[in-house]
Design a protein around this motif. Structure first.
Motif: not given
Length: 80
Positions: A18-21, A23-28, A32-42, A64-70
């Motif tokens: 949900s969060v990734i989705s 954040i991708k929407n906020i970026l777009w 006006d940008t897309n992000a490549e996303i990597e999950n570094y966890s098991f 973006l950081k402010k928006s995500i935190k909010d």
């Protein structure tokens, strides 16, 4: 000036998709940008480390950081 940016977040396992989705929407929608996303966890890690790679200005990154935190402060932390 635009440059390569990297944003690392730690998200509770149950909220990762949900969060990734969102954040991708906020970026777009806002930057006006897309992000490549990597999950570094098991998959069984309680907190997931996710990195977003994208192009933006430093001001856009800070906005973006402010928006995500909010919006998601209950389920994630942003690595500085």
């Amino acid at each position: 000036m635009f440059k390569k940016q990297e944003l690392e977040i730690n998200v509770e396992k149950n909220y990762v998709k949900s969060v990734i989705s969102k954040i991708k929407n906020i970026l777009w929608n806002n930057f006006d940008t897309n992000a490549e996303i990597e999950n570094y966890s098991f998959s069984n890690d309680e907190n997931q480390v996710v990195k977003f790679y994208f192009i933006s200005s430093d001001k856009q990154l800070e906005d973006l950081k402010k928006s995500i935190k909010d919006h998601f402060y209950l389920v994630l932390t942003i690595k500085a």
